[in-house]
Enzyme design. Sequence first.
Site, PDB file in Angstrom:
ATOM      1  N   MET A   1       0.836  -1.202   0.000  1.00 24.03           N
ATOM      2  CA  MET A   1       0.000   0.000   0.000  1.00 24.03           C
ATOM      3  C   MET A   1       0.876   1.259   0.000  1.00 24.03           C
ATOM      4  O   MET A   1       0.395   2.352   0.312  1.00 24.03           O
ATOM      5  CB  MET A   1      -0.939  -0.011   1.208  1.00 24.03           C
ATOM      6  CG  MET A   1      -1.901  -1.202   1.181  1.00 24.03           C
ATOM      7  SD  MET A   1      -3.416  -0.924   2.104  1.00 24.03           S
ATOM      8  CE  MET A   1      -2.759  -0.626   3.738  1.00 24.03           C
TER       9      MET A   1
ATOM     10  N   VAL B   1      11.290  -6.536   9.469  1.00 27.68           N
ATOM     11  CA  VAL B   1      12.392  -5.580   9.546  1.00 27.68           C
ATOM     12  C   VAL B   1      12.053  -4.579  10.653  1.00 27.68           C
ATOM     13  O   VAL B   1      10.940  -4.040  10.693  1.00 27.68           O
ATOM     14  CB  VAL B   1      12.608  -4.858   8.199  1.00 27.68           C
ATOM     15  CG1 VAL B   1      13.744  -3.844   8.305  1.00 27.68           C
ATOM     16  CG2 VAL B   1      12.901  -5.870   7.094  1.00 27.68           C
TER      17      VAL B   1
ATOM     18  N   HIS C   1       9.135   1.628   3.367  1.00 25.93           N
ATOM     19  CA  HIS C   1      10.211   1.614   4.351  1.00 25.93           C
ATOM     20  C   HIS C   1      11.017   0.346   4.068  1.00 25.93           C
ATOM     21  O   HIS C   1      10.705  -0.394   3.121  1.00 25.93           O
ATOM     22  CB  HIS C   1       9.646   1.635   5.779  1.00 25.93           C
ATOM     23  CG  HIS C   1       8.567   0.622   6.031  1.00 25.93           C
ATOM     24  ND1 HIS C   1       8.800  -0.743   6.007  1.00 25.93           N
ATOM     25  CD2 HIS C   1       7.229   0.752   6.271  1.00 25.93           C
ATOM     26  CE1 HIS C   1       7.693  -1.396   6.247  1.00 25.93           C
ATOM     27  NE2 HIS C   1       6.697  -0.519   6.396  1.00 25.93           N
ATOM     28  N   GLU C   2      12.020   0.086   4.895  1.00 26.70           N
ATOM     29  CA  GLU C   2      12.916  -1.051   4.634  1.00 26.70           C
ATOM     30  C   GLU C   2      12.171  -2.389   4.600  1.00 26.70           C
ATOM     31  O   GLU C   2      12.626  -3.322   3.958  1.00 26.70           O
ATOM     32  CB  GLU C   2      14.048  -1.097   5.660  1.00 26.70           C
ATOM     33  CG  GLU C   2      15.228  -0.195   5.325  1.00 26.70           C
ATOM     34  CD  GLU C   2      15.870  -0.531   3.964  1.00 26.70           C
ATOM     35  OE1 GLU C   2      16.077  -1.728   3.671  1.00 26.70           O
ATOM     36  OE2 GLU C   2      16.165   0.410   3.204  1.00 26.70           O
TER      37      GLU C   2
ATOM     38  N   SER D   1       4.272   1.684   7.848  1.00 29.76           N
ATOM     39  CA  SER D   1       3.956   2.967   7.208  1.00 29.76           C
ATOM     40  C   SER D   1       3.262   3.897   8.194  1.00 29.76           C
ATOM     41  O   SER D   1       3.349   5.114   8.072  1.00 29.76           O
ATOM     42  CB  SER D   1       3.040   2.747   6.001  1.00 29.76           C
ATOM     43  OG  SER D   1       3.652   1.862   5.090  1.00 29.76           O
TER      44      SER D   1
ATOM     45  N   LYS E   1       5.488  -9.553   9.326  1.00 26.98           N
ATOM     46  CA  LYS E   1       4.893  -8.589  10.270  1.00 26.98           C
ATOM     47  C   LYS E   1       3.382  -8.770  10.339  1.00 26.98           C
ATOM     48  O   LYS E   1       2.784  -8.657  11.403  1.00 26.98           O
ATOM     49  CB  LYS E   1       5.222  -7.177   9.815  1.00 26.98           C
ATOM     50  CG  LYS E   1       4.316  -6.158  10.453  1.00 26.98           C
ATOM     51  CD  LYS E   1       4.994  -4.871  10.701  1.00 26.98           C
ATOM     52  CE  LYS E   1       4.031  -3.903  11.319  1.00 26.98           C
ATOM     53  NZ  LYS E   1       2.992  -3.510  10.354  1.00 26.98           N
TER      54      LYS E   1
ATOM     55  N   GLN F   1      -2.328 -12.077   8.137  1.00 26.95           N
ATOM     56  CA  GLN F   1      -2.571 -11.852   6.707  1.00 26.95           C
ATOM     57  C   GLN F   1      -1.936 -12.968   5.878  1.00 26.95           C
ATOM     58  O   GLN F   1      -2.542 -13.488   4.932  1.00 26.95           O
ATOM     59  CB  GLN F   1      -1.995 -10.493   6.299  1.00 26.95           C
ATOM     60  CG  GLN F   1      -1.965 -10.238   4.814  1.00 26.95           C
ATOM     61  CD  GLN F   1      -1.575  -8.803   4.510  1.00 26.95           C
ATOM     62  OE1 GLN F   1      -2.373  -7.888   4.638  1.00 26.95           O
ATOM     63  NE2 GLN F   1      -0.326  -8.593   4.132  1.00 26.95           N
TER      64      GLN F   1
ATOM     65  N   HIS G   1       9.209  -3.005   3.200  1.00 27.21           N
ATOM     66  CA  HIS G   1       8.773  -3.173   1.811  1.00 27.21           C
ATOM     67  C   HIS G   1       9.978  -3.458   0.905  1.00 27.21           C
ATOM     68  O   HIS G   1       9.930  -4.322   0.029  1.00 27.21           O
ATOM     69  CB  HIS G   1       8.112  -1.887   1.291  1.00 27.21           C
ATOM     70  CG  HIS G   1       6.873  -1.484   2.027  1.00 27.21           C
ATOM     71  ND1 HIS G   1       6.814  -0.369   2.832  1.00 27.21           N
ATOM     72  CD2 HIS G   1       5.637  -2.045   2.073  1.00 27.21           C
ATOM     73  CE1 HIS G   1       5.595  -0.259   3.342  1.00 27.21           C
ATOM     74  NE2 HIS G   1       4.864  -1.262   2.902  1.00 27.21           N
TER      75      HIS G   1
HETATM   76  P1  AMP Z   1       1.620  -2.704   3.543  1.00 23.83           P
HETATM   77  O1  AMP Z   1       2.090  -1.694   2.564  1.00 23.83           O
HETATM   78  O2  AMP Z   1       1.637  -2.225   4.961  1.00 23.83           O
HETATM   79  O3  AMP Z   1       0.304  -3.344   3.141  1.00 23.83           O
HETATM   80  O4  AMP Z   1       2.688  -3.876   3.527  1.00 23.83           O
HETATM   81  C1  AMP Z   1       3.057  -4.510   2.333  1.00 23.83           C
HETATM   82  C2  AMP Z   1       3.850  -5.739   2.652  1.00 23.83           C
HETATM   83  O5  AMP Z   1       5.022  -5.361   3.381  1.00 23.83           O
HETATM   84  C3  AMP Z   1       3.081  -6.741   3.532  1.00 23.83           C
HETATM   85  O6  AMP Z   1       3.354  -8.059   3.079  1.00 23.83           O
HETATM   86  C4  AMP Z   1       3.672  -6.497   4.891  1.00 23.83           C
HETATM   87  O7  AMP Z   1       3.612  -7.631   5.744  1.00 23.83           O
HETATM   88  C5  AMP Z   1       5.103  -6.157   4.545  1.00 23.83           C
HETATM   89  N1  AMP Z   1       5.721  -5.408   5.647  1.00 23.83           N
HETATM   90  C6  AMP Z   1       5.240  -4.314   6.262  1.00 23.83           C
HETATM   91  N2  AMP Z   1       6.041  -3.946   7.269  1.00 23.83           N
HETATM   92  C7  AMP Z   1       7.065  -4.844   7.292  1.00 23.83           C
HETATM   93  C8  AMP Z   1       8.227  -5.013   8.112  1.00 23.83           C
HETATM   94  N3  AMP Z   1       8.515  -4.178   9.114  1.00 23.83           N
HETATM   95  N4  AMP Z   1       9.052  -6.035   7.843  1.00 23.83           N
HETATM   96  C9  AMP Z   1       8.770  -6.908   6.828  1.00 23.83           C
HETATM   97  N5  AMP Z   1       7.702  -6.796   6.020  1.00 23.83           N
HETATM   98  C10 AMP Z   1       6.857  -5.782   6.247  1.00 23.83           C
END
Ligand code: AMP
Length: 276
Positions: free
Chosen positions: A26, A172, A30-31, A182, A145, A149, A33
């Site tokens: 979405m 991470v 950050h690291e 985010s 994380k 899901q 992603h």
């Molecule tokens: P989001 O944009 O929050 O929907 O996250 C996109 C993908 O990045 C999802 O598969 C999350 O689980 C993964 N993600 C988000 N935060 C982290 C993190 N800190 N470490 C590893 N993967 C992450």
Amino acid sequence: MRIIRDVAAVRAAVDGAGRVGLVPTMGAFHEGHLSLIRAARESCDLVVVWLFVNPTQFNEASDLANYPRDEERDAALAAECGTDILFAPPVDQVYPAGFATTVSVSGIADVLEGAHRPGHFTGVATVVAKMLNMVGSDVAYFGAKDAQQVAVVRRMVADLDIPVTIDVLPIVREPDGLAMSSRNVRLSADERRRAAALHRGLAAARDAAAAGEQDAGILASIVADELERESITAEYVAVLDPETFEPVASVERPTLIALAARVGPVRLVDNMEVTP
Ligand code: AMP
């Protein structure tokens, strides 16, 4: 890197491209992603990053309205990590007029996040099913994380015979242990400092389990106590089987501790595997 906004163009680009990796996001990178994008780059011929703030998975209008968005910055970071295609469709491309089908996973999607965020996992499962159909990737990359899901997506992919491999990468974290998210940018300086208690609590429970504590109730209270020290009340702290998400009473094998808590205006989730 190409930025594509429609399904026909992404299908044309993927056609005959070899092993295709998809990284669903979405945005507001950050690291966490970027670790998924790098993993895709290492093992795929074509890397597609999906960038879409999916309105149907938000159960609070203010969370959707305040969700950070910066496509230009995201595009630059995605390109740096070797993305071939940034697929960023508009909402009416994903949900055109007349859209009427949803994917709803029962059981695993009804507890924890599912119980606290009504409709969330139906929004997630529907958009992930659509995205996998649109792109037709060989592999899709997710972060540990969002452990529930991952479990919901795995269940859906198996149940609907979607031909894709799901790869999961570790969480991470910031130097103080806070899981990157985010939503962290919405924490004040004081909230940001207090939020490190989530990881401290999980790490304390992991250490207690490693030292022989098996009682799930005691492990959960170790986490909750650490949060209380920073005046954070958890929405839940759950000790679970990592595949079924059923609660366990005693840690006999690798077990997941998952939590959600509000720190100021931001709802944060985190989890850690513990072993006896
Ligand atoms: P989001 O944009 O929050 O929907 O996250 C996109 C993908 O990045 C999802 O598969 C999350 O689980 C993964 N993600 C988000 N935060 C982290 C993190 N800190 N470490 C590893 N993967 C992450």
